[in-house]
Design an enzyme around this catalytic site. Structure first.
Site, PDB file in Angstrom:
ATOM      1  CG  ASP A 296      -0.279   0.080   2.532  1.00  0.00           C
ATOM      2  OD1 ASP A 296       0.979   0.070   2.560  1.00  0.00           O
ATOM      3  OD2 ASP A 296      -0.968   0.151   3.566  1.00  0.00           O
TER       4      ASP A 296
ATOM      5  CG  ASP B 297       3.541  -3.024   6.599  1.00  0.00           C
ATOM      6  OD1 ASP B 297       4.562  -3.711   6.784  1.00  0.00           O
ATOM      7  OD2 ASP B 297       2.902  -3.038   5.520  1.00  0.00           O
TER       8      ASP B 297
ATOM      9  CG  ASP C 230       7.225   8.629  20.000  1.00  0.00           C
ATOM     10  OD1 ASP C 230       7.030   9.517  20.834  1.00  0.00           O
ATOM     11  OD2 ASP C 230       7.996   8.747  19.027  1.00  0.00           O
TER      12      ASP C 230
ATOM     13  CG  ASP D 182       5.669  13.877  20.948  1.00  0.00           C
ATOM     14  OD1 ASP D 182       6.614  13.961  20.159  1.00  0.00           O
ATOM     15  OD2 ASP D 182       4.618  14.528  20.827  1.00  0.00           O
TER      16      ASP D 182
ATOM     17  CD  GLU E 240      10.245  16.178  20.977  1.00  0.00           C
ATOM     18  OE1 GLU E 240      10.552  16.637  19.873  1.00  0.00           O
ATOM     19  OE2 GLU E 240       9.077  16.027  21.335  1.00  0.00           O
TER      20      GLU E 240
ATOM     21  CG  HIS F 112      10.559  11.734  13.947  1.00  0.00           C
ATOM     22  ND1 HIS F 112      11.274  11.574  15.124  1.00  0.00           N
ATOM     23  CD2 HIS F 112       9.427  12.380  14.271  1.00  0.00           C
ATOM     24  CE1 HIS F 112      10.580  12.101  16.109  1.00  0.00           C
ATOM     25  NE2 HIS F 112       9.452  12.596  15.629  1.00  0.00           N
ATOM     26  CG  ASP F 113      10.610  15.855  14.992  1.00  0.00           C
ATOM     27  OD1 ASP F 113       9.660  15.556  14.234  1.00  0.00           O
ATOM     28  OD2 ASP F 113      10.577  15.699  16.221  1.00  0.00           O
TER      29      ASP F 113
HETATM   30  C1  GLC Z   1       7.409  16.052  18.644  1.00  0.00           C
HETATM   31  C2  GLC Z   1       7.605  14.990  17.589  1.00  0.00           C
HETATM   32  C3  GLC Z   1       7.154  15.540  16.285  1.00  0.00           C
HETATM   33  C4  GLC Z   1       5.695  15.871  16.385  1.00  0.00           C
HETATM   34  C5  GLC Z   1       5.418  16.810  17.547  1.00  0.00           C
HETATM   35  C6  GLC Z   1       3.971  16.828  17.877  1.00  0.00           C
HETATM   36  O1  GLC Z   1       8.219  17.140  18.429  1.00  0.00           O
HETATM   37  O2  GLC Z   1       8.918  14.545  17.585  1.00  0.00           O
HETATM   38  O3  GLC Z   1       7.390  14.657  15.226  1.00  0.00           O
HETATM   39  O4  GLC Z   1       5.266  16.441  15.199  1.00  0.00           O
HETATM   40  O5  GLC Z   1       6.074  16.407  18.715  1.00  0.00           O
HETATM   41  O6  GLC Z   1       3.578  15.602  18.440  1.00  0.00           O
END
Ligand code: GLC
Length: 599
Positions: free
Chosen positions: A71, A75, A144, A246, A300, A375-376
């Protein structure tokens, strides 16, 4: 043998057996197995060893790792199918970005059911299978925890917004319209940067620090906290090994929502991270949940500073194990809130200073983290190294050497082990990230410079780090048989795992080598860090020392040859590892050279 003698012998045997088995059982669940390759004298003299201090964490963005059903979206079964690859890296822990039910406004950071798996990613049975597969291979799993906010499609929010008298009303932050317009709060993802959204049904505004579909949960309500703890227990009881939390620094809010105090003007992040009750809640979470399991936690930590981070991770605080800061990763921004960057606008001396300062915080207490990609963030090699063909591999290896030789738990982002690079989209329509899309709208509305924004996005746009993993040189890089949710980087024909697998000198095999090397040398994990040659504009030089062992690490961050002046006599130093076939032994470094010496 007389009866008495044999009884005595039996008693001696039993005693010896008891003594031996007590010695083996360790002193508690946190006992770390001593690696058989490590020198036992060194190993035994280290106080407070913990598995999560010695771990290398490998972060997987599930959407982009491996698609098993065509898709176009990665996954859980895809991850399971690649567990042998993951194991082959030598890493200890996998951190997965959110895998829970979500309408995907922010790719899973907007959760509509915390105890269900996102449809795109599979089922709970797929999750269980993946977890068993990881544990069978000795890999731990960290999920997460996204609890500052939920999705607006979560049942709690459906209830909450339905009437002012609903029992779930106080699960979120509401501001009734008759009180007038609420004081300005900045939203990171809103196209008007407004964190208050008016909701017609109850004629009130709700708070969303992120997108309109990510309403902030009200932690001041004890029921909300209990729901979060219950959900955490659900996952721990399933056997997961930790949570990455997060924006956990944002959970506590002054619910009177006053005007932003003067000292925070221009710095919303700091304000958001200083809610009064935050430590009370984390200590409660620790008492109620975390302390009951042998797990790891990492915050984070936007807004954490060297002055306040120990309040989160000092052992005596009983809150979290680790936190990651933004001080270094945010270097070079002209305007962070709009993600406008000058790619060369950061000082290397400052970079070294920041990492050294953060190391010093944890000299006696607590424990640090280190990362250059996630990922950010964009791709590590593009942002901090040099992704031009001549230097891409060298600088990837150099940066990897940096991450794996510092005194902190390394968080290594999937794909960086191949030296994957930014994709650099020209067209806004290629982006999928809500942050980029809505900032583009915001800047357009304000009549700002969109060209500058698009150029900046090529450097720091989050989608650069989210393009599909490059498994091989086939169409779509072996990621999917369908249409990938985000474009695959065309350079996968060259940069891919398959090609690197068989090349002894590849970036991939260098990563494996250095992970193993770190694990065999406790000095790299626990050893004291000392910055040398601090005014050197090209080279990052430092020593790591532990119980008589001393390593010198030299990293050339430039494309030119560079000299070092560490003041150390390295004439008899032994070369342990380097990213060139013939590593320099005289302190003169070739472009992007990394070398580890034993003194
Ligand atoms: C954190 C995450 C990010 C997300 C944001 C809102 O910074 O790492 O990817 O967009 O929080 O949840």
């Amino acid at each position: 043998m007389t009866n008495r003698k044999s009884k005595l012998l039996i008693a001696i045997f039993v005693l010896a057996f008891l003594v031996l088995s007590c010695q083996n059982s360790g002193s508690g669940t946190n006992q770390t197995q001593v690696n058989s390759n490590q020198s036992p004298t060194v190993a035994n003299e280290i106080p407070d060893r913990k598995w999560w201090k010695e771990a290398v964490v490998y972060q997987i963005y599930p959407r982009s790792f491996k698609d098993s059903d065509g898709d176009g979206i990665g996954d859980l079964r895809g991850i399971t199918s690649k567990l042998d690859y993951i194991k082959s890296l030598g890493i200890d822990v996998v951190w997965l970005n959110p895998i829970f039910a979500s309408p995907n406004d922010d790719n899973g950071y907007d959760i509509s059911d915390y105890e269900a798996i996102m449809k795109d990613f599979g089922t709970m049975a797929d999750f269980d299978e993946m977890l068993v597969g990881m544990h069978k291979r000795g890999i731990k799993l960290v999920l997460d925890l996204v609890a500052n906010h939920s999705s607006d499609e979560h049942e709690w929010f459906n209830q909450s917004r339905s009437s002012r008298g609903n029992p779930y009303r106080n699960y979120y932050h509401w501001w009734d319209e008759e009180k007038g317009k609420p004081a300005k709060r900045w939203s990171f993802f809103d196209e008007n940067a407004d964190a208050w959204k008016y909701d017609e049904t109850t004629k009130s505004y709700y708070l969303h620090y992120f997108s309109q579909k990510q309403p902030d949960l009200n932690w001041e309500n004890p029921q909300v906290r209990e729901e979060v703890y219950k959900m955490m227990r659900f996952w721990f009881d399933k056997g997961i090994d930790g949570f990455r939390m997060d924006v956990i620094t944002f959970i506590s809010k002054d619910t009177r929502f006053p005007e932003l105090p003067e000292k925070y003007r221009g710095n919303f992040v700091q304000y958001y991270a200083e809610g009064e009750q935050r430590h009370e809640y984390l200590q409660e979470m620790n008492r109620e949940v975390l302390s009951r399991y042998d797990i790891m936690t990492v915050a984070e930590g936007p807004g954490t500073t060297t002055e306040n981070v120990l309040e989160y991770v000092g052992e005596d605080r009983r809150e979290l194990n680790m936190s990651y800061h933004f001080e270094a990763i945010d270097l070079g921004y002209k305007d962070l809130s709009k993600k406008l960057i000058d790619p060369n606008g950061w000082s290397f001396l400052e970079f070294k200073k920041i990492y050294s300062k953060w190391d010093a915080v944890f000299a006696e207490k607590g424990w640090g983290t280190i990362y250059l990609g996630n990922h950010d963030q964009p791709r590590m090699v593009t942002r901090w190294g040099n992704d031009a063909p001549a230097f891409r591999e060298l600088s990837s290896k150099m940066l990897t050497t940096f991450l794996l030789t510092m005194r902190s738990t390394p968080y290594y982002y999937f794909g960086d082990e191949l030296g994957m690079t930014n994709i650099r989209f020209d067209n806004i329509d290629d982006y999928r990230d809500i942050m980029t899309i809505n900032l583009h709208k915001l800047i357009a509305t304000e009549g700002g410079d969109l060209d500058e924004f698009m150029e900046s996005q090529k450097v720091v746009g989050r989608d650069n780090g989210r393009t599909p993993f490059q498994w091989d040189n086939s169409p779509n890089a072996g990621f999917t048989t369908g249409k990938p949710w985000l474009k695959v980087n065309p350079n996968h024909t060259e940069i891919n795992a398959e090609a690197q697998e068989s090349d002894e000198n590849s970036v991939l095999n260098y990563f494996r080598k250095i992970v193993k090397f770190r694990k065999e040398n406790l000095v790299l994990i626990y050893g004291k860090y000392t910055l040398l040659d601090q005014d050197n504009e090209s080279v990052y030089a430092y020593t790591r020392e532990l119980n008589g062992e001393k390593f010198l690490i030299l990293l050339n961050f430039t494309e030119k040859e560079a000299d070092t002046n560490t003041g150390l006599d390295i004439r008899n130093a032994k070369i342990l590892l380097g990213n060139y076939e013939k590593p320099s032994a005289d302190g003169k470094l070739k472009p992007y050279e990394a070398v580890i010496l034993e003194l």
